[in-house]
Enzyme design. Sequence first.
Site, PDB file in Angstrom:
ATOM      1  CE  LYS A 177      -1.717   2.949   2.086  1.00 38.34           C
ATOM      2  NZ  LYS A 177      -1.410   4.374   1.760  1.00 38.34           N
ATOM      3  CD  GLU A 252      12.764   0.229  10.870  1.00 37.45           C
ATOM      4  OE1 GLU A 252      13.174   1.249  11.465  1.00 37.45           O
ATOM      5  OE2 GLU A 252      13.376  -0.846  10.872  1.00 37.45           O
ATOM      6  CB  CYS A 285      12.842   8.576   9.865  1.00 37.01           C
ATOM      7  SG  CYS A 285      13.902   7.427   8.970  1.00 37.01           S
ATOM      8  CD  GLU A 382       9.530  12.325  13.024  1.00 33.94           C
ATOM      9  OE1 GLU A 382       8.347  11.939  13.004  1.00 33.94           O
ATOM     10  OE2 GLU A 382      10.472  11.662  12.552  1.00 33.94           O
TER      11      GLU A 382
HETATM   12  P1  NAD Z   1       1.918   7.949   8.338  1.00 37.46           P
HETATM   13  O1  NAD Z   1       2.007   7.066   9.521  1.00 37.46           O
HETATM   14  O2  NAD Z   1       0.866   8.991   8.306  1.00 37.46           O
HETATM   15  O3  NAD Z   1       1.710   7.105   6.999  1.00 37.46           O
HETATM   16  C1  NAD Z   1       2.583   6.067   6.633  1.00 37.46           C
HETATM   17  C2  NAD Z   1       1.823   5.072   5.775  1.00 37.46           C
HETATM   18  O4  NAD Z   1       0.815   4.471   6.570  1.00 37.46           O
HETATM   19  C3  NAD Z   1       1.124   5.691   4.570  1.00 37.46           C
HETATM   20  O5  NAD Z   1       1.212   4.813   3.465  1.00 37.46           O
HETATM   21  C4  NAD Z   1      -0.315   5.784   5.040  1.00 37.46           C
HETATM   22  O6  NAD Z   1      -1.240   5.749   3.986  1.00 37.46           O
HETATM   23  C5  NAD Z   1      -0.429   4.533   5.887  1.00 37.46           C
HETATM   24  N1  NAD Z   1      -1.496   4.560   6.892  1.00 37.46           N
HETATM   25  C6  NAD Z   1      -2.000   5.643   7.532  1.00 37.46           C
HETATM   26  N2  NAD Z   1      -2.982   5.249   8.374  1.00 37.46           N
HETATM   27  C7  NAD Z   1      -3.079   3.904   8.281  1.00 37.46           C
HETATM   28  C8  NAD Z   1      -3.897   2.927   8.914  1.00 37.46           C
HETATM   29  N3  NAD Z   1      -4.825   3.265   9.806  1.00 37.46           N
HETATM   30  N4  NAD Z   1      -3.721   1.629   8.585  1.00 37.46           N
HETATM   31  C9  NAD Z   1      -2.790   1.275   7.682  1.00 37.46           C
HETATM   32  N5  NAD Z   1      -2.002   2.158   7.040  1.00 37.46           N
HETATM   33  C10 NAD Z   1      -2.132   3.455   7.336  1.00 37.46           C
HETATM   34  O7  NAD Z   1       3.353   8.585   8.171  1.00 37.46           O
HETATM   35  P2  NAD Z   1       3.809   9.666   7.125  1.00 37.46           P
HETATM   36  O8  NAD Z   1       3.361  10.993   7.590  1.00 37.46           O
HETATM   37  O9  NAD Z   1       3.455   9.212   5.766  1.00 37.46           O
HETATM   38  O10 NAD Z   1       5.400   9.541   7.261  1.00 37.46           O
HETATM   39  C11 NAD Z   1       6.148  10.297   8.135  1.00 37.46           C
HETATM   40  C12 NAD Z   1       6.577   9.463   9.323  1.00 37.46           C
HETATM   41  O11 NAD Z   1       7.317   8.319   8.891  1.00 37.46           O
HETATM   42  C13 NAD Z   1       7.533  10.235  10.202  1.00 37.46           C
HETATM   43  O12 NAD Z   1       7.206  10.029  11.553  1.00 37.46           O
HETATM   44  C14 NAD Z   1       8.873   9.617   9.878  1.00 37.46           C
HETATM   45  O13 NAD Z   1       9.849   9.769  10.876  1.00 37.46           O
HETATM   46  C15 NAD Z   1       8.518   8.198   9.647  1.00 37.46           C
HETATM   47  N6  NAD Z   1       9.570   7.498   8.901  1.00 37.46           N
HETATM   48  C16 NAD Z   1      10.309   6.539   9.543  1.00 37.46           C
HETATM   49  C17 NAD Z   1      11.339   5.886   8.874  1.00 37.46           C
HETATM   50  C18 NAD Z   1      12.164   4.815   9.544  1.00 37.46           C
HETATM   51  O14 NAD Z   1      12.790   4.029   8.840  1.00 37.46           O
HETATM   52  N7  NAD Z   1      12.212   4.752  10.863  1.00 37.46           N
HETATM   53  C19 NAD Z   1      11.595   6.200   7.536  1.00 37.46           C
HETATM   54  C20 NAD Z   1      10.834   7.192   6.922  1.00 37.46           C
HETATM   55  C21 NAD Z   1       9.810   7.827   7.618  1.00 37.46           C
END
Ligand code: NAD
Length: 487
Positions: A177, A252, A285, A382
Amino acid sequence: MSAPFSVEIQRAHFIDGEYVAGDATFDIFCPVDQAPLGAMATGDEEHVDAAVSAATRAFPAWAALGAEGRLPYLKRFAEEIGKRADALAIAEANDAGVLLARMQHGIVPRAMLNITWFAEAALTLRDRVIQTPQATHHIRHDPAGVCAIITPWNSPLMLTTWKAGPALASGNTIVIKPPEWAPLSCALLAEAAAAAGLPPGVFNMVHGPGATTGAALVADPRLARISFTGSAATARLIAGVAAHNLVPCSLELGGKSPFIVLADADLDQAAATGALMYRNASQVCLAGTRFLVHADIRDAFVEKMRSVVDKLVIGDPRDPATEVGPIIHPRQFERVKSYVERAIVGGATVLWGGEAHPFGPLYFQPTMLTDVANDAEIVQEEVFGPVLVLQTFGDDAEAIALANSTRYGLGGVCFGETVHATSVAEQVRTGFIWVNSFGIRDLAAPFGGRGQSGIGREGGDWSFDFFCDVKDVMVPAKPFVPSFAHR
Ligand code: NAD
């Protein structure tokens, strides 16, 4: 300068080897200028059900191929990614605002390696034999089954292949997804999988918002694993569903990583590396976003870093000269801006930046705030935008205490004389930390965070541990005598 967006991309879901459209769509935009980038199919429960069903059907044959049988498919998959290098780079520069040059030189080659490296590593999975007086234990790594892969918008191609590579190489089938704000590079990845001739159902993709499409996917009880990268808030929702279904998940998440500058650091190196924290407008991140600087060298360091930051080229990520691009989305921009406004109201001093940048509506100046209490929101949370904070310390113990004072524990950077910096780095509670460097990502090494930064590790054997079930097949050393007294 910027190339107009002209890449032909399939906007439908990819299920069971076929493109599947639907009635519903969602629109995507370029963060540079809000130019429309077209509409993507929105997946509903039926699409998710079809994708998981296809992956369930395809699993036994894909698993039975063994790592050697899967290797040629995955090599072709990587080649097909390579054939789409330009399109992938343009796609992600347009929808996620990632630098085109970084896509071309860093991320696309890494995406290919994410597939081939794990495909080859799977040939030597740590299957082994334990011989005891009682039995021969044949320890196997069996593929888990159907795996859901959910990734965020800040680096979709890198993060999706980082999961898909080990999942597929170890014999699982997958349903991806992609992130709804930046789905184009993932859509091209599906085209590469199709062109590589991966058997139908091995690689599936359903587009759509997280709250609906993503939620439907993670709720499917047929999943064997959920591999998620994103925010802690979403991770909590996913972990709750996974707990109900008893499905292992890898999480992650975000970070507020320390960037420590010891008194014996090479300040030029530290300052030049510090400025890299603004890469991708700090929507990274693992960026070090809390600068902890020894009080004796604070002024010298600030001046050096300011002079590097002053020269950063802020602009269109599709222009090869650009070093810092936009924030992905108006919602994210407002979030970043409001963090800065609240910090300033709370007494923070702006060392540089602090305001929107005139290049475009989603641009924010690379910012450094100081005079911040350690428990202030801007220090503890963050931001995920180009906003860093700077605090000082008097000795190593204070630096370590400050470094370890947030709920996060993803990464870190420590500059100083190497033995000294290594010793400090060892005491910082994170999943990884770079000494006198930043951004080294070896595929064999573990990556992941502690606390609110996540659960689990990815990379090398750690990825295989997650995507496999370990099984012990025992053969007795002597003829077995059935006995109720036998333990
Ligand atoms: P997010 O959690 O809003 O979304 C991430 C993904 O989850 C998207 O594809 C979204 O559509 C999906 N999603 C959202 N709600 C969901 C649900 N209820 N069920 C299933 N899937 C769902 O995060 P974001 O705003 O897209 O990304 C930013 C965050 O990601 C930041 O906190 C960043 O630090 C983190 N991040 C972490 C790493 C790592 O490797 N640790 C790498 C990159 C980003």
